[in-house]
Design a protein around this motif. Sequence first.
Motif, PDB file in Angstrom:
ATOM      1  N   TYR A 206       1.020   5.681  -0.220  1.00 39.20           N
ATOM      2  CA  TYR A 206       0.229   6.867   0.125  1.00 39.20           C
ATOM      3  C   TYR A 206       1.017   8.131  -0.191  1.00 39.20           C
TER       4      TYR A 206
ATOM      5  N   PHE B  71      -4.267  13.738   4.206  1.00 37.51           N
ATOM      6  CA  PHE B  71      -4.245  12.609   3.282  1.00 37.51           C
ATOM      7  C   PHE B  71      -4.576  13.080   1.868  1.00 37.51           C
TER       8      PHE B  71
ATOM      9  N   SER C  48      -4.375   7.052  -1.648  1.00 39.97           N
ATOM     10  CA  SER C  48      -3.792   5.745  -1.364  1.00 39.97           C
ATOM     11  C   SER C  48      -3.835   4.902  -2.639  1.00 39.97           C
TER      12      SER C  48
ATOM     13  N   TYR D 204       0.724  12.098   1.361  1.00 39.49           N
ATOM     14  CA  TYR D 204       0.142  13.066   2.286  1.00 39.49           C
ATOM     15  C   TYR D 204       0.825  14.390   2.024  1.00 39.49           C
TER      16      TYR D 204
ATOM     17  N   PHE E 159       4.606  14.127   1.735  1.00 41.61           N
ATOM     18  CA  PHE E 159       5.145  12.909   2.327  1.00 41.61           C
ATOM     19  C   PHE E 159       4.621  11.681   1.582  1.00 41.61           C
TER      20      PHE E 159
ATOM     21  N   VAL F 232      -3.001  -7.334   9.374  1.00 40.84           N
ATOM     22  CA  VAL F 232      -3.211  -6.619  10.631  1.00 40.84           C
ATOM     23  C   VAL F 232      -1.885  -6.205  11.262  1.00 40.84           C
TER      24      VAL F 232
ATOM     25  N   SER G 114      -6.931   3.491  -4.488  1.00 38.27           N
ATOM     26  CA  SER G 114      -7.965   2.871  -3.670  1.00 38.27           C
ATOM     27  C   SER G 114      -8.812   3.914  -2.938  1.00 38.27           C
ATOM     28  N   GLU G 115      -8.227   5.073  -2.677  1.00 36.42           N
ATOM     29  CA  GLU G 115      -8.996   6.150  -2.061  1.00 36.42           C
ATOM     30  C   GLU G 115      -8.282   7.465  -2.334  1.00 36.42           C
TER      31      GLU G 115
ATOM     32  N   ASN H 135       0.087  -2.963   9.893  1.00 38.64           N
ATOM     33  CA  ASN H 135      -0.679  -1.741   9.747  1.00 38.64           C
ATOM     34  C   ASN H 135       0.093  -0.469  10.031  1.00 38.64           C
ATOM     35  N   THR H 136       1.357  -0.567  10.432  1.00 35.09           N
ATOM     36  CA  THR H 136       2.156   0.641  10.609  1.00 35.09           C
ATOM     37  C   THR H 136       2.476   1.220   9.251  1.00 35.09           C
ATOM     38  N   ILE H 137       2.237   2.503   9.123  1.00 40.34           N
ATOM     39  CA  ILE H 137       2.568   3.219   7.896  1.00 40.34           C
ATOM     40  C   ILE H 137       3.905   3.912   8.132  1.00 40.34           C
ATOM     41  N   TYR H 138       4.833   3.696   7.223  1.00 42.87           N
ATOM     42  CA  TYR H 138       6.159   4.296   7.340  1.00 42.87           C
ATOM     43  C   TYR H 138       6.256   5.477   6.386  1.00 42.87           C
TER      44      TYR H 138
ATOM     45  N   ARG I 203       3.017   0.838   3.375  1.00 38.84           N
ATOM     46  CA  ARG I 203       2.574  -0.103   4.406  1.00 38.84           C
ATOM     47  C   ARG I 203       2.560  -1.483   3.791  1.00 38.84           C
TER      48      ARG I 203
ATOM     49  N   TYR J   8       0.858  -1.185   0.000  1.00 36.39           N
ATOM     50  CA  TYR J   8       0.000   0.000   0.000  1.00 36.39           C
ATOM     51  C   TYR J   8       0.892   1.233   0.000  1.00 36.39           C
TER      52      TYR J   8
END
Lengths: 115, 115
Positions: free
Chosen positions: A33, A45, A48, A35, A91, A99, A55-56, A102-105, A95, A31
Amino acid sequence: EPEVTQTPSHQVTQMGQEVILRCVPISNHLYFYWYRQILGQKVEFLVSFYNNEISEKSEIFDDQFSVERPDGSNFTLKIRSTKLEDSAMYFCASRWTGVSGNTIYFGEGSWLTVV
Amino acid sequence: AQSVSQHNHHVILSEAASLELGCNYSYGGTVNLFWYVQYPGQHLQLLLKYFSGDPLVKGIKGFEAEFIKSKFSFNLRKPSVQWSDTAEYFCAVNSLGTAGNKLTFGGGTRVLVKP
């Protein structure tokens, strides 16, 4: 520790010009992203991206923005015709999935100044 | 839609003082909670995160946070701050099940530690 890397770290561009911000996510992440943080404001945000498609996206991410994963490692944000209000720190983040992943770096950011 | 509130925009304190930063979120489902720190001129870094289990989580640099589900809160604490803790702190929430699993950030709290 693996890192998300972004280039350029700082870019100054004239209003109306196209800008491409580049990101190399962590290699096994799925995933991605973007930002942004306008100076003095909160982190917002933008978009993504998963499985080679968006996806969003937020209302900020209008037609002047696009994202691409051109070669399986880079993840780019293109701003087609920059405006003064696009000046911000952008930024990239990535990810893994699942489960426990789920930390996003976050990367270090690309500071864009539109003049 | 989920939202995150950080009540203090600016905090000024002296070295060795205790720090507590408030964070409340609005989302009724399962969430993952994060605190990020941004030192002057640097990128966002993860301080700590809560996924499940013990609601008191310990992070790096002596920080801890407590998840209180009934209060929708995830406050950050440090018993004794140092000058090097001067930074902006962001609370973030990742609501599980939303497309893309994006993070929603609070507005940030700028902390200034006076030597």
